[in-house]
Design an enzyme around this catalytic site. Structure first.
Site, PDB file in Angstrom:
ATOM      1  N   PHE A 266       9.404  36.825  36.674  1.00  0.00           N
ATOM      2  CA  PHE A 266       8.978  35.805  37.424  1.00  0.00           C
ATOM      3  C   PHE A 266      10.798  35.696  38.803  1.00  0.00           C
ATOM      4  CE2 PHE A 266      10.951  31.783  38.949  1.00  0.00           C
ATOM      5  CZ  PHE A 266      10.132  30.415  39.022  1.00  0.00           C
TER       6      PHE A 266
ATOM      7  N   ARG B  72      10.595  18.028  36.024  1.00  0.00           N
ATOM      8  CA  ARG B  72      10.921  19.253  36.801  1.00  0.00           C
ATOM      9  C   ARG B  72       8.913  19.637  35.888  1.00  0.00           C
ATOM     10  NH1 ARG B  72      14.947  22.845  37.116  1.00  0.00           N
ATOM     11  NH2 ARG B  72      14.291  24.451  36.833  1.00  0.00           N
TER      12      ARG B  72
ATOM     13  N   ASN C 238      32.901  29.406  40.140  1.00  0.00           N
ATOM     14  CA  ASN C 238      31.898  29.430  41.934  1.00  0.00           C
ATOM     15  C   ASN C 238      31.980  28.893  43.012  1.00  0.00           C
ATOM     16  OD1 ASN C 238      30.357  28.269  40.079  1.00  0.00           O
ATOM     17  ND2 ASN C 238      29.024  28.995  40.920  1.00  0.00           N
TER      18      ASN C 238
ATOM     19  N   GLU D 143      13.166  27.873  30.241  1.00  0.00           N
ATOM     20  CA  GLU D 143      12.701  28.059  28.597  1.00  0.00           C
ATOM     21  C   GLU D 143      12.743  28.018  27.252  1.00  0.00           C
ATOM     22  OE1 GLU D 143      11.245  32.169  30.452  1.00  0.00           O
ATOM     23  OE2 GLU D 143      12.928  32.496  29.000  1.00  0.00           O
TER      24      GLU D 143
ATOM     25  N   ASP E 102      21.257  27.676  42.647  1.00  0.00           N
ATOM     26  CA  ASP E 102      20.185  28.303  41.741  1.00  0.00           C
ATOM     27  C   ASP E 102      18.534  27.554  43.021  1.00  0.00           C
ATOM     28  OD1 ASP E 102      20.391  26.743  39.759  1.00  0.00           O
ATOM     29  OD2 ASP E 102      20.744  25.253  39.625  1.00  0.00           O
TER      30      ASP E 102
ATOM     31  N   LYS F  46      29.738  28.082  49.794  1.00  0.00           N
ATOM     32  CA  LYS F  46      30.172  27.237  49.038  1.00  0.00           C
ATOM     33  C   LYS F  46      31.535  26.355  50.124  1.00  0.00           C
ATOM     34  CE  LYS F  46      28.513  26.181  44.647  1.00  0.00           C
ATOM     35  NZ  LYS F  46      28.275  26.264  43.134  1.00  0.00           N
TER      36      LYS F  46
ATOM     37  N   ASP G  61      28.897  20.598  43.754  1.00  0.00           N
ATOM     38  CA  ASP G  61      27.569  21.738  43.678  1.00  0.00           C
ATOM     39  C   ASP G  61      26.593  20.922  42.135  1.00  0.00           C
ATOM     40  OD1 ASP G  61      27.424  23.855  41.265  1.00  0.00           O
ATOM     41  OD2 ASP G  61      28.530  23.094  39.754  1.00  0.00           O
ATOM     42  N   LYS G  62      25.774  21.674  41.772  1.00  0.00           N
ATOM     43  CA  LYS G  62      24.555  21.185  40.320  1.00  0.00           C
ATOM     44  C   LYS G  62      24.994  21.447  39.168  1.00  0.00           C
ATOM     45  CE  LYS G  62      21.206  22.418  40.094  1.00  0.00           C
ATOM     46  NZ  LYS G  62      20.218  22.890  38.478  1.00  0.00           N
ATOM     47  N   THR G  63      25.171  22.227  39.304  1.00  0.00           N
ATOM     48  CA  THR G  63      24.607  22.148  36.854  1.00  0.00           C
ATOM     49  C   THR G  63      26.322  22.226  37.088  1.00  0.00           C
ATOM     50  OG1 THR G  63      23.448  25.108  38.382  1.00  0.00           O
ATOM     51  CG2 THR G  63      24.006  24.298  36.197  1.00  0.00           C
TER      52      THR G  63
END
Lengths: 361, 1227
Positions: free
Chosen positions: B616, B673, B885, B569, B756, B862, B425-427
């Site tokens: 966005f 980023r 998740n 943000e 993401d 996944k 997973d990333k986050t």
């Protein structure tokens, strides 16, 4: 190290107190080890010796084995060669010519004359004590039905006289009383007898039948108050009879017989002759050929043997030692040669998988 | 007002990830009561007593995850135990041992079985107890419940009933699924964190019905009542259908009023809610799946070996029983000494078939020793120890969270050593999900002197490499030396070193969350002195205003923190705050900024009216706000992906384009980023004209509303003026790039599966080195994401298939061996790619690529991807994740690893191992995995060896007893053999064996390949061990039989009986197997010494003591050692001979192997043994650097690329350029 140790001490509590973090594995097994947390233990850093098989070690290991084994082998071989053994097969010889075709009937006929005389020649000087063995062949003393058919409790004490359930089918006499000693083993007691005399002067040689059984058998396993009872009382006689007035603890023949042999060919001690026998002497053996091995074509042999420190005559042990010793010697030499011819420097990184093979870079 | 509403709704709908899933039908259906199957639930609000009787009685809020209870434990646990084939076999054997056919006494069969099964059951019980304790902890959490009369009191969770009104306070979990009634906010909004449910960290807004808003204090619940009619419990998290009958009116309910159990109230002081679903009815519990029990590959293979042994067992048993029948038929009648006429069924010469069959059972029991009864329990014990070592490893202890690694199941320890593919997973796993504002480029000037992690590591690596090459006198370094001579000021190495050291020290942690920027030109108001302060001002304002976050005052510190949709943000806002533009308040229509200029204390509060907000979306890749400042000036502020913004610049807005582009490239290269910022001034009439269009588009209800909105927004967002660009570092977790690098070097493939956006995922791919410049990227996306209608599905699918086949072709045709491909695929494409007819194409392509990144994937996908990899490649997969998740994938993978430490524990609960940081994965796999794999593999091999060596001697002997089933050994010997005499050494092998130390494991990641290639548990090795067992059994038996043939075995003239032969044979076996294991081990601590030599000593001690017991117990063994065997030299010399003869082939084998075909760990052992690593450190370091798999991804590959580039430059230019370049910092 101290700090690490403390940290370890703290950890389990940290886990316990974390509400979300249970359900890990049982620690009961290690509870003992946990009682004194050893950081080196839990971190798997206990001091350890890490021997590796360096050429030096390999060669010296084989060398040592060779050096130890070859002398042992020679010693065993010499020990075995010291032993003088005379074997005389007699089961066919001792059947009268008339009965050659109905051996079983002959042997089962209690009225027939079973006496028989054979000669044994002493090839070498035999020093006392000379052990007298009988050897049976094709006799499955190790058969499960046979081995189980005995009662140790009954043999030990007269109190357990009726403990014969394991002795089937030879447990109860026809009258219903317990057979002592019960079971197939005792029932099939070997009953050929031998008496020896020197041929040259017909002087008889005394056979000492005391001390042929293990001391432990005499003292503990066969009771002093246990006397034979109902023995061989049935219609079917399996073998020898016992003197009912002698307690089992004195019946050494029975003790020897009841130590069941491991293989279907076995020798059992009959007695000892406690005089030296000279070379080329001939011995007359007068034997009573009572025991029925004819129904199963079993051979019977009479053996006279001296012993040495390794026991009776058996070259195998010495040969085996010599063989293994020689192999090790050869291996030691072989490895030495190999290490010289194709040496590999120990710890040479060029042998690492990434330094050889197609994928090297 | 209407406009504001719409805006608000738009905003909300964006915050709802499931807004699109909301059943529209419900709105049109209106307040009709729901009926029919599936919609039968009726809840009487505030009247829990109505739910105590049957039709309305729902399940309690008590949850239980235990497998057993007191009553069911015994039957269930026993059933579980005897489902194992071996155990069942031994159970049957034990039952049969009560009959006459058994060759052993019943006790000797039942005792080991009871021991083994008892131990396993004790473990089960303990584990279940822990689950129970965990449940109790949850069940007894307190929640505030309405007790009647407007009084609230605390109750444990388990007592909460359907219909209860509960009050949940800030940062508390919801105890059950609730209907939101009112919140501390006037408008009935509350913020909810659903991390435990879906892993998303951003907050979701829930909104109560307007009618229940007045219920805002405890008192008001005195007389509250209402009826909820809704769907039955179901696992769908994002849907809810129901009605709420209140004050004679019926209102429809939708998911935005439902608060789910295990989610958390955030940013809201308190809420009131009515309990709808409790306990197992709640959505989260409905969602929980039983974690599948996983078994390692080794264990599966072990089963096969057991089947082989079983066939062997059946084979020799059949041989034995046929032999028995033949003997019974043809020979037994002649054995007068056995009374053949007086027999029972077991030995009936008239019916040999029947006796033979009965004997088959005897034989099956007798040769049961071929199947090691203690194998399972020994492995279990070993694994528990191994798991404890993992749990207690101080190197995997996270000081920040205080969490250790946890092996939550011990079944898979050895599987850790065989992993091929990691699905991550990333986050929260690779990243901390925290962005740090690191650099920026404003009006063509680059600001920010801190280095990103990539830069730091690259500089470090270069420094090391240069040093090494220097000593090796390679061209470059020679050049460098000459360069040094020319440049008397000192070499580049020194400068590089200083870069590293200085940076490393002060770069540890940013003091401010989200802000890691340092440049004196901008900080502390110094920006006012910069030449282009106009642009700077605008830049800061865009940062502060162009956002959708909610400010939150932290009462303790007085600081304002931000709840932002994206961490980017939040970092912008933090940066703006630090630069002196603090966003502190948001109302429906305005954003308030506190501007602080150079002079201290001078604060100017400014209000910016938000006129429009252009959202966005991943398609637009930009967001804009249209604001009116206090002077009435209307501004469009825009931030977005650089390519998008650059396309929309006006002619005069492109002054800085070139320099900014250059900076952006630099930033991208070092893994940051980037976003570009732009603005545009608007005239009043121009704006109102556009706004009319926009409102029209917004209020239209046609299906193409979205498209219309987009078009209108597009009209506005053009002719922009570029202000600058930002570079934020997606803060990777500590040590992630290094860990990925090491894992890649160990030959592992790493896939990233993330929810993401694609851009984010790619950025992360860069920063954790899964992607690098020069890699060929294959992006697979659905071309037109809007079209999802049925008919075009086929077209989309074909399109994807075409993309996949084309890419595969490209990969296949690639000639350059160093070319690396990266596959990036998004969730929508993945839906097609995972379909049955396409998945193999997809997998083939993915396997050919160096790294794979799947973005926008749902939890289910996944799991599907994981299954595809697992089943498609037949290799071991490991899935690692932290959120709910990831549960699917964690459960699906061969090994699931959860990241603990963050709040959500769902992933951890579902996982097999949990670690608190991604970087610990390296140690978990490379050290513990490697060790455990080798230990278990060696242990199992040895187990089979020893049981074959022992079991076959029984068979040989039986052949000499007319196949009667007689064993040469005493029952007690056999009983002790597996349970005591040979078990401890093999357990110590399984627990403590180390081929190389942990440092070496880490230094030589290539050693890990021994596990993935399965070098220690392949059939060759297994059969080798079995062959060794066969050889040993033959040697032991033949030598013993021949030596103790029939002659006297001692000077006293006695011949050997069965007990003496058996005991000698058994002594030989004990010595042989223990010496054998000593040869197998390469690591002896006192424990191994104690166990191995102790086992031999124990045997002789046992023999002695057993012989001292009264003969009624000891039987033939009575005084056997003391009287008969001990004094006989032949006994001892036989043991010596047999032991040496048995281990000789193995000794030759290992000597030979080490001599001619050494494995990597052999060499390393030797290097360590001779301390060559200390003497020849250069060699050691060189080998370490070589001990990497050829990697195409990872940090090293990236650094290599960078070094190549650098060397090129080095040869051209002077050495000074080196330092500049590798620092990549502005000067």
């Amino acid at each position: 190290m101290e700090a690490v140790g403390q940290a370890i001490l703290v950890l389990p509590e940290g886990i316990q107190s974390d509400p979300n973090c249970s359900g890990y594995l049982p620690d009961c097994f290690i509870a003992v080890l946990q009682s004194k947390p050893d950081s080196k233990f839990t971190q798997q850093e206990l001091p350890a010796c890490k021997p590796i098989l360096t050429p030096k070690w390999v060669v010296s290991a084989f060398m040592i084995i060779a050096i130890v084994f070859i002398p042992i082998g020679i010693a065993c071989l010499l020990g075995s060669r010291d032993v003088v053994e005379v074997v005389e097969r007699y089961e066919t010889k001792c059947i009268p010519a008339a009965n050659i075709n109905n051996k079983v009937q002959y042997i089962q006929n209690s009225d027939a004359n079973k006496n028989c005389t054979i000669q044994m020649k002493i090839p070498k000087r035999m020093k006392k004590p000379i052990y007298v063995y009988y050897q049976l062949d094709n006799f499955y003393q190790n058969h499960r039905r046979y081995v189980k058919s005995r009662s140790d409790k009954q043999l030990k004490s007269s109190k357990n006289e009726n403990d014969t359930s394991s002795c089937k089918p030879e447990n109860l006499a026809t009258g219903g009383g317990a057979i002592v000693p019960c079971g197939l083993i005792a029932w099939s007691l070997f009953n050929d007898t031998y008496s020896f005399s020197l041929q040259k002067n017909n002087q008889s040689l005394a056979v000492n039948k005391k001390g042929i059984a293990w001391k432990s058998d005499k003292q503990k396993r066969f009771g002093k108050d246990v006397y034979p009872k109902n023995f061989q009382g049935g219609g079917l006689k399996g073998g020898g009879d016992l003197n009912v007035s002698v307690p089992l603890s004195e019946q050494e023949d029975l003790m020897v017989w009841m130590r069941t042999a491991a293989l279907p060919t076995f020798r059992k001690l009959y007695g000892k002759i406690e005089v030296d026998l000279e070379a080329n002497e001939t011995i007359n053996v007068t034997l009573q050929n009572n025991y029925n091995t004819y129904s199963f074509n079993g051979k019977k042999k009479l053996v006279l043997s001296t012993t040495s420190w390794i026991g009776g005559r058996n070259d195998f042990l010495g040969i085996a030692y010599l063989t293994v010793g020689m192999i090790c010697l050869a291996l030691a030499i072989g490895f030495t040669v190999v290490y010289f011819v194709k040496p590999r420097r120990l710890g040479d990184p060029t042998f690492l998988s990434w330094n050889r093979g197609p994928g090297s870079h | 007002m209407a406009r504001g509403r719409i805006r608000e709704r738009l905003r909300r709908s964006h915050l709802h990830p499931f807004s699109c899933l909301r059943p529209n039908a419900n709105d049109s259906e209106g307040p009709n009561p729901l009926q029919g199957p599936g919609f039968s639930r009726i809840v009487h609000c505030n009247q829990p007593h109505k739910h105590q009787k049957k039709p309305l009685k729902y399940c309690s809020n008590y949850i239980s995850t235990t497998k057993y209870n007191i009553v069911t434990f015994l039957p269930k646990a026993l059933y579980e135990q005897f489902r194992r084939f071996a155990n069942l076999y031994f159970l049957v054997a034990a039952v049969l041992s009560l009959t006459a056919v058994s060759p052993f006494s019943p006790l000797s069969m039942i005792l080991p079985l009871a021991f083994v099964v008892g131990l396993s059951m004790a473990k089960e019980a303990l584990e279940d107890w822990r689950r129970f304790a965990q449940d109790m902890k949850v069940n007894s959490r307190k929640a505030s419940v309405h007790k009647g009369g407007g009084v609230f009191g605390y109750k444990p969770w388990q007592k909460i009933q359907v219909g209860d009104v509960v009050k949940v306070e800030k940062d508390q979990f919801f105890p059950a699924d609730l209907l939101l009634l009112s919140t501390s906010y006037d408008d009935g909004i509350c913020y909810v964190e659903t991390m435990n449910l879906d892993g998303e960290t951003n907050l979701k807004v829930k909104r109560s019905l307007d009618v229940t808003l007045p219920l805002e204090d405890d008192e008001s619940f005195k007389n509250f009542s209402g009826i909820i009619k809704c769907e039955d419990p179901n696992p769908s998290l994002y849907t809810f259908v129901g009605t709420f009958e209140y004050e004679r009116q019926v209102y429809p309910l939708d998911p935005s009023q439902i608060l789910l159990r295990d989610s958390k109230l955030r940013n809201t002081a308190y809420v009131y809610g009515v309990v709808i679903f409790t306990g197992f009815d709640s959505k989260v519990m409905q969602n929980s799946t039983k974690s599948p029990s996983k078994r390692s590959k080794i264990e599966k293979k072990m089963d096969k070996i057991i089947y082989i042994l079983l066939s062997l067992l059946v084979l020799i048993s059949s041989i034995s029983s046929i032999g028995f029948a033949v003997k019974i038929k043809f020979q037994m009648p002649k054995w007068s000494y056995m009374q053949p006429l007086n027999t029972d069924n077991l030995y009936d010469p008239d019916n040999p078939g029947k006796s033979g069959v009965a004997h088959l059972i005897t034989a099956l029991i007798l040769y049961g020793y071929l199947i090691p009864i203690s194998l399972y329990v020994s492995i279990e014990i070993v694994k528990v120890f191994q798991a404890r070592f993992i749990n207690q490893d101080i190197h995997m202890y996270d000081e920040e969270t205080g969490n250790t690694a946890q092996a939550r199941t011990s079944n898979l320890n050895e599987e850790l050593g065989q992993v091929e593919t990691i699905l991550s997973d990333k986050t929260g796993t690779l990243t901390c999900n925290q962005m740090d504002f690191l650099k920026c480029s404003i009006a063509g000037t680059a600001y920010g002197v801190r280095s990103s992690e990539i830069e730091l590591a690259a500089a470090k690596q270069i420094a090391m490499d240069l040093e090494e090459q220097d000593t090796q006198n390679i061209n470059v370094s020679r050049y460098m030396k000459s360069a040094n001579k020319e440049d008397s000021r000192g070499g580049p190495e020194i400068e590089l070193e200083s870069v590293i050291t200085s940076k490393c020290e002060n770069d540890q942690k940013p003091a401010i969350k989200g802000f890691n920027f340092e440049d004196s030109r901008l900080m502390h108001g110094h920006w006012l002195n910069e030449p282009n302060q106009e642009s700077l001002l605008l830049f800061f304002r865009i940062l502060a205003i162009c956002q959708t976050a909610v400010p939150e005052l932290n009462e303790e510190s007085g600081m304002i923190t931000y709840e932002a949709e994206s961490p980017d943000e939040a970092s912008f806002l933090a940066a703006a705050r630090e630069f002196g533009f603090e966003f502190y308040k948001r109302t429906q229509s305005s954003v308030f900024i506190r501007e602080k200029y150079a002079h201290p204390g001078q604060l100017i509060e400014r209000e910016f009216k938000i006129l429009n907000l252009l959202e966005f979306t991943s398609k637009r890749k930009r967001m804009s706000v249209i604001v009116q400042d206090e002077d009435g000036q209307i501004l469009l502020l825009c931030k977005g992906a650089d390519s998008i913004i650059f396309d929309r610049l006006s002619k005069n807005g492109r002054i800085h384009e070139e320099t900014t582009t250059k900076h952006l490239n630099d930033y991208g290269e070092v893994g940051l980023r980037t976003l570009a910022l732009a603005y545009k001034k608007l005239d009043e009439p121009e704006y109102s004209a556009w706004n009319n269009e926009f409102v029209k588009a917004k209020t239209s209800f046609s299906t193409d509303r979205e498209a219309m909105l987009e078009r209108v927004a597009d009209m506005m967002e053009k002719d922009l003026i570029l202000v600058g660009a930002t570079a934020v570092e997606d803060k990777l977790q500590k040590g992630v790039p290094q860990c990925i690098d090491k894992l890649a070097q160990a030959g592992l493939k790493i896939w990233v599966l993330t929810g993401d956006k694609m851009e984010t995922a790619i950025n992360i791919g860069y920063s954790c080195s899964l992607l690098r410049q020069g890699m060929k990227r294959i992006c697979i996306t659905v071309m037109n994401s809007d079209v999802v209608a049925q008919d075009s599905k086929q077209a989309a699918k074909e399109n994807i298939l075409m993309q996949i086949t084309n890419s595969s072709q490209m990969v296949k045709l690639e000639k350059d061996p160093h070319a690396a491909y990266a596959l990036i695929i998004d969730g929508k494409s993945l839906t097609f790619a995972l379909e049955d007819d396409m998945k193999h194409h997809f997998l083939a392509l993915a396997v050919g690529c160096a790294s794979v990144i799947c973005c926008r994937v749902s939890p289910k996908q996944k799991a599907l991807v994981t299954r595809l990899v697992k089943e498609g490649t037949k290799k071991t997969t490991l899935a690692i994740g932290d959120g709910a998740n990831d549960v699917g994938m964690i459960q699906e993978a061969d090994i699931g690893v959860g990241i603990s430490g963050v709040e959500g524990m769902q992933a951890v609960m579902a996982s097999d191992f949990s670690i608190s940081q991604f970087r610990f994965l390296e140690r978990l796999l490379v050290v513990h995995g490697h060790w455990c794999y080798k230990r278990i593999a060696q242990m199992i091999c040895y187990f089979f060896y020893k049981n074959i060596a022992f079991g076959l001697t029984l068979f040989y002997f039986e052949a000499f007893t007319a196949f009667s089933g007689q064993s040469v050994y005493n029952d007690w010997y056999m009983l002790l053999f597996n349970v005591i005499l040979t078990s401890l050494p093999v357990i110590s092998l399984g627990v403590f064996e180390q081929d190389v130390s942990s440092e070496v494991c880490l230094q030589f990641p290539a050693l890990y390949q021994q596990g993935t290639k399965n070098l220690f548990f392949d059939w060759y090795r297994i059969l080798g061990w079995m062959g060794n067992g066969l050889y040993s059994s033959l040697v032991i038996f033949i030598l013993n039989i021949v030596i103790f043939y029939n002659q006297a075995f001692r000077a006293g003239g006695q011949t050997a009986d069965m007990a003496a032969v058996g005991t000698t044979m058994f002594s030989c076996i004990i010595c042989v197997v223990n010496f054998q294991i000593a040869l197998t081990m390469s690591h002896f601590t006192w424990i191994q010494h104690l166990f191995v030599w102790g086992s031999i000593a124990t045997w002789f001690l046992f023999l002695l003591l057993y012989g001292l017991m009264p003969p009624t117990y000891s039987g033939y063994v009575y005084k056997l050692l003391a009287e008969a065997l001990g004094p006989a030299p032949i006994y001892w010399s036989t043991i010596l001979l047999v032991t040496v003869a048995c281990i000789l082939p193995y000794l030759v084998h290992i000597s030979f192997q080490r001599c001619f075909n050494p494995m990597d760990h052999h060499i390393i052992q030797e290097i360590k043994y001779y301390k060559k690593d200390v003497e020849d450190q250069r060699m050691w370091r060189r080998e370490r650097s070589k001990a990497r798999q050829e990697t195409k991804i990872g940090f090293s590959a990236r650094v290599d690329a960078k070094i190549r580039q650098l060397k090129g430059k080095l040869q051209k230019k002077s050495s000074t350029s080196v330092s500049q370049n590798c620092m990549a910092s502005p000067s």
